[in-house]
Design an enzyme around this catalytic site. Structure first.
Site, PDB file in Angstrom:
ATOM      1  N   ASN A   1      46.895  38.032  39.156  1.00  0.00           N
ATOM      2  CA  ASN A   1      45.663  37.330  38.751  1.00  0.00           C
ATOM      3  C   ASN A   1      45.934  35.855  38.464  1.00  0.00           C
ATOM      4  O   ASN A   1      45.123  34.986  38.793  1.00  0.00           O
ATOM      5  CB  ASN A   1      45.076  37.973  37.486  1.00  0.00           C
TER       6      ASN A   1
ATOM      7  N   GLY B   1      42.545  32.137  50.267  1.00  0.00           N
ATOM      8  CA  GLY B   1      43.915  32.508  49.925  1.00  0.00           C
ATOM      9  C   GLY B   1      44.087  33.108  48.533  1.00  0.00           C
ATOM     10  O   GLY B   1      45.202  33.476  48.155  1.00  0.00           O
ATOM     11  N   ALA B   2      42.984  33.257  47.773  1.00  0.00           N
ATOM     12  CA  ALA B   2      43.128  33.827  46.418  1.00  0.00           C
ATOM     13  C   ALA B   2      43.711  35.236  46.477  1.00  0.00           C
ATOM     14  O   ALA B   2      44.635  35.581  45.732  1.00  0.00           O
ATOM     15  CB  ALA B   2      41.773  33.835  45.704  1.00  0.00           C
ATOM     16  N   GLY B   3      43.178  36.043  47.402  1.00  0.00           N
ATOM     17  CA  GLY B   3      43.664  37.425  47.522  1.00  0.00           C
ATOM     18  C   GLY B   3      45.117  37.458  47.975  1.00  0.00           C
ATOM     19  O   GLY B   3      45.914  38.281  47.511  1.00  0.00           O
ATOM     20  N   ASP B   4      45.470  36.565  48.873  1.00  0.00           N
ATOM     21  CA  ASP B   4      46.859  36.514  49.368  1.00  0.00           C
ATOM     22  C   ASP B   4      47.814  36.112  48.236  1.00  0.00           C
ATOM     23  O   ASP B   4      48.875  36.717  48.058  1.00  0.00           O
ATOM     24  CB  ASP B   4      46.996  35.475  50.487  1.00  0.00           C
TER      25      ASP B   4
ATOM     26  N   SER C   1      39.786  43.371  48.693  1.00  0.00           N
ATOM     27  CA  SER C   1      38.834  42.637  47.853  1.00  0.00           C
ATOM     28  C   SER C   1      37.659  43.581  47.590  1.00  0.00           C
ATOM     29  O   SER C   1      37.529  44.624  48.252  1.00  0.00           O
ATOM     30  CB  SER C   1      38.340  41.379  48.590  1.00  0.00           C
TER      31      SER C   1
HETATM   32  N1  LIG Z   1      37.057  31.912  40.368  1.00  0.00           N
HETATM   33  C1  LIG Z   1      38.180  32.549  39.973  1.00  0.00           C
HETATM   34  N2  LIG Z   1      38.647  32.393  38.712  1.00  0.00           N
HETATM   35  C2  LIG Z   1      39.776  33.010  38.303  1.00  0.00           C
HETATM   36  N3  LIG Z   1      40.506  33.826  39.082  1.00  0.00           N
HETATM   37  C3  LIG Z   1      40.101  34.038  40.349  1.00  0.00           C
HETATM   38  C4  LIG Z   1      38.919  33.416  40.857  1.00  0.00           C
HETATM   39  N4  LIG Z   1      38.759  33.815  42.143  1.00  0.00           N
HETATM   40  C5  LIG Z   1      39.793  34.633  42.415  1.00  0.00           C
HETATM   41  N5  LIG Z   1      40.601  34.784  41.353  1.00  0.00           N
HETATM   42  C6  LIG Z   1      41.828  35.595  41.266  1.00  0.00           C
HETATM   43  O1  LIG Z   1      42.294  35.868  42.580  1.00  0.00           O
HETATM   44  C7  LIG Z   1      42.226  37.280  42.864  1.00  0.00           C
HETATM   45  C8  LIG Z   1      41.782  37.486  44.291  1.00  0.00           C
HETATM   46  O2  LIG Z   1      40.510  36.915  44.485  1.00  0.00           O
HETATM   47  P1  LIG Z   1      39.377  37.611  45.357  1.00  0.00           P
HETATM   48  O3  LIG Z   1      38.285  36.610  45.522  1.00  0.00           O
HETATM   49  O4  LIG Z   1      39.006  38.919  44.741  1.00  0.00           O
HETATM   50  O5  LIG Z   1      40.134  37.905  46.736  1.00  0.00           O
HETATM   51  P2  LIG Z   1      39.879  37.424  48.244  1.00  0.00           P
HETATM   52  O6  LIG Z   1      40.390  36.020  48.327  1.00  0.00           O
HETATM   53  O7  LIG Z   1      40.690  38.374  49.054  1.00  0.00           O
HETATM   54  O8  LIG Z   1      38.392  37.550  48.477  1.00  0.00           O
HETATM   55  C9  LIG Z   1      41.272  37.860  41.825  1.00  0.00           C
HETATM   56  O9  LIG Z   1      41.584  39.216  41.547  1.00  0.00           O
HETATM   57  C10 LIG Z   1      41.526  36.949  40.626  1.00  0.00           C
HETATM   58  O10 LIG Z   1      42.659  37.382  39.922  1.00  0.00           O
HETATM   59  O1  LIG Z   2      41.190  34.151  51.292  1.00  0.00           O
HETATM   60  P1  LIG Z   2      41.980  35.403  51.568  1.00  0.00           P
HETATM   61  O2  LIG Z   2      41.099  36.547  51.932  1.00  0.00           O
HETATM   62  O3  LIG Z   2      42.978  35.740  50.545  1.00  0.00           O
HETATM   63  O4  LIG Z   2      42.858  35.134  52.918  1.00  0.00           O
HETATM   64  C1  LIG Z   2      42.449  34.236  53.951  1.00  0.00           C
HETATM   65  C2  LIG Z   2      42.117  35.013  55.194  1.00  0.00           C
HETATM   66  O5  LIG Z   2      41.039  35.860  54.893  1.00  0.00           O
HETATM   67  C3  LIG Z   2      41.722  34.077  56.311  1.00  0.00           C
HETATM   68  O6  LIG Z   2      41.496  34.799  57.510  1.00  0.00           O
HETATM   69  C4  LIG Z   2      42.800  33.042  56.595  1.00  0.00           C
HETATM   70  O7  LIG Z   2      42.340  32.157  57.577  1.00  0.00           O
HETATM   71  C5  LIG Z   2      43.137  32.298  55.315  1.00  0.00           C
HETATM   72  O8  LIG Z   2      44.162  31.373  55.551  1.00  0.00           O
HETATM   73  C6  LIG Z   2      43.557  33.245  54.232  1.00  0.00           C
HETATM   74  O9  LIG Z   2      44.723  33.934  54.598  1.00  0.00           O
END
Ligand SMILES: Nc1ncnc2c1ncn2[C@@H]1O[C@H](COP(=O)(O)OP(=O)(O)O)[C@@H](O)[C@H]1O
Ligand SMILES: O=P([O-])([O-])O[C@@H]1[C@@H](O)[C@H](O)[C@@H](O)[C@H](O)[C@@H]1O
Length: 364
Positions: free
Chosen positions: A268, A241-244, A191
């Site tokens: 995305n 879980g957005a990143g996952d 991220s």
């Molecule tokens: N508010 C949002 N609106 C649209 N897409 C989103 C939003 N938040 C996350 N995403 C999508 O999910 C991906 C991962 O989100 P991110 O917040 O960067 O990761 P993490 O959950 O690891 O912090 C982003 O690259 C984007 O494609």
């Molecule tokens: O939000 P994200 O960074 O993609 O991933 C999250 C982890 O950072 C967190 O530790 C776990 O408890 C969530 O279930 C999810 O896997």
């Protein structure tokens, strides 16, 4: 827009995949109160997206005797240990660290995954997606030995946990104990907050680096270039879980024969679908079919890149990339079906979201 017919029959990818990372219990808190308890862990979010995209996989995950969610891919149950638990605080991040949308605390920890826990066979690709420090350097080393390509979520490598409260801190990738393995890794996902703990310029010489930027989409860096990949709109209620899910969609896209920039769009899309729901998302079946149809239409290569090796990977945006973005965006416009018609890897009836009082954060 002119739509071309979907090539028939739709093929299910035959690559063998290994996902490594522990399931966990997530507790979401706001204003001192619990707002939801859900199944968590990158392994659960990625399994959910892989199942949605018909990508089969083997999963190595450990939980304790108290694991409370039914899942389709059984974890190893450790009778003497508890399941990893994270508490996510949604109102502390802005005051303590401007980069964070939540403060995470690991309040229980299950056993690590050892090399001997991994299956004794080869895989086309593997995914190292730990959340609570369960992936050891020797475990990642075994993964790069038994998998032709390995994808790594940097959160599996650089998390450190405060001794008393378990608050998640990040350490520099160089100091993590995993740095020497990077030349043997194919993709590293971070991220934007985590990317501050690595030297992207150095790491991109060895492996492709994907940095996600929340609502702004993501960037892909490779040895000779970089590109931004456009996001999809979403009404964010829970960023967990957005990143996952992004990683699940990205790799699922590659497995289905998409080139890297198009696969990143699929990532995305699944990231945006995930933030619209609390905890593990359930996907509308009609929406999923539309996404799969678009991916099938878009497929620009006959085989997945794993079969051709690194040289067959295409990083530059191909013609029609913007149209592919538009057609994926339009899949969200289909009417939704009832809850019973929705797909998820984990049966909802058995309570993968155990309790929801109110969404942890509304809007942007
Ligand atoms: N508010 C949002 N609106 C649209 N897409 C989103 C939003 N938040 C996350 N995403 C999508 O999910 C991906 C991962 O989100 P991110 O917040 O960067 O990761 P993490 O959950 O690891 O912090 C982003 O690259 C984007 O494609
Ligand atoms: O939000 P994200 O960074 O993609 O991933 C999250 C982890 O950072 C967190 O530790 C776990 O408890 C969530 O279930 C999810 O896997």
């Amino acid at each position: 827009m002119v739509t071309t017919p979907i090539p028939q029959p739709q093929t299910t990818p035959i690559q063998s995949a290994l996902i490594v990372g522990n399931y966990c219990h997530d507790v979401l808190l706001q204003g001192g109160a619990v707002v939801a308890e859900t199944l968590g862990g990158a392994a659960s979010f990625i399994s959910n997206v892989f199942s949605a995209l018909s990508v089969s996989f083997h999963l190595t995950s450990k939980v304790g005797f108290d694991f409370k969610y039914p899942v389709n891919h059984d974890p190893i149950v450790i009778p003497t240990s508890k399941t990893t638990v994270f508490h996510a605080y949604f109102d502390q991040g802005h005051t303590e660290n401007a980069h964070q949308d939540r403060v995470l605390k690991r309040v229980e920890v299950c056993d690590p995954i050892n090399p001997s826990d991994l299956p004794d066979k080869r895989f086309d690709f593997g995914m190292a997606v730990g959340v609570g420090g369960e992936i050891l350097p020797e475990t990642l080393e075994k993964m790069v030995e038994i998998c032709d390509a390995v994808f790594v979520d940097i959160q599996a490598l650089i998390r450190a946990f405060d001794k008393n409260e378990g608050t998640v801190k990040l350490v520099g990738l160089k100091e993590s104990g995993f740095y020497h393995l990077l030349p043997r890794v194919k993709f590293l996902k971070a991220s934007s907050e985590e990317a501050l703990f690595m030297d992207v310029e150095e790491v991109r010489q060895w492996c492709c680096v994907v940095v996600t930027h929340g609502k702004d989409g993501c960037e892909v860096f490779w040895k000779d270039g970089e590109m931004k990949i456009e996001p999809f709109g979403a009404n964010q209620v829970d960023p967990t879980g957005a990143g996952d899910s992004f990683l699940g969609g990205f790799v699922g896209g590659l497995v289905h024969g998409l080139v890297v920039p198009d696969a990143a769009l699929v990532g995305n899309l699944f990231g945006s679908l995930t933030v619209g729901q609390i905890g593990l998302p359930k996907f509308d079946l009609r929406l999923l079919q539309r996404i799969k149809d678009e991916v099938q239409r878009r497929k620009l290569q006959n085989t997945c890149w794993f079969e051709g090796g690194n040289d067959s990977m295409s990083f530059t945006k191909p013609d029609g990339h913007d149209e592919f973005h538009a057609s994926l965006a339009s899949t969200k416009l289909v009417p939704t079906c009832s809850i019973q018609e929705c797909q998820r890897d984990v049966p909802r009836s058995a309570g993968s979201v155990e309790q929801v009082i109110q969404p942890p954060c509304n809007g942007q």
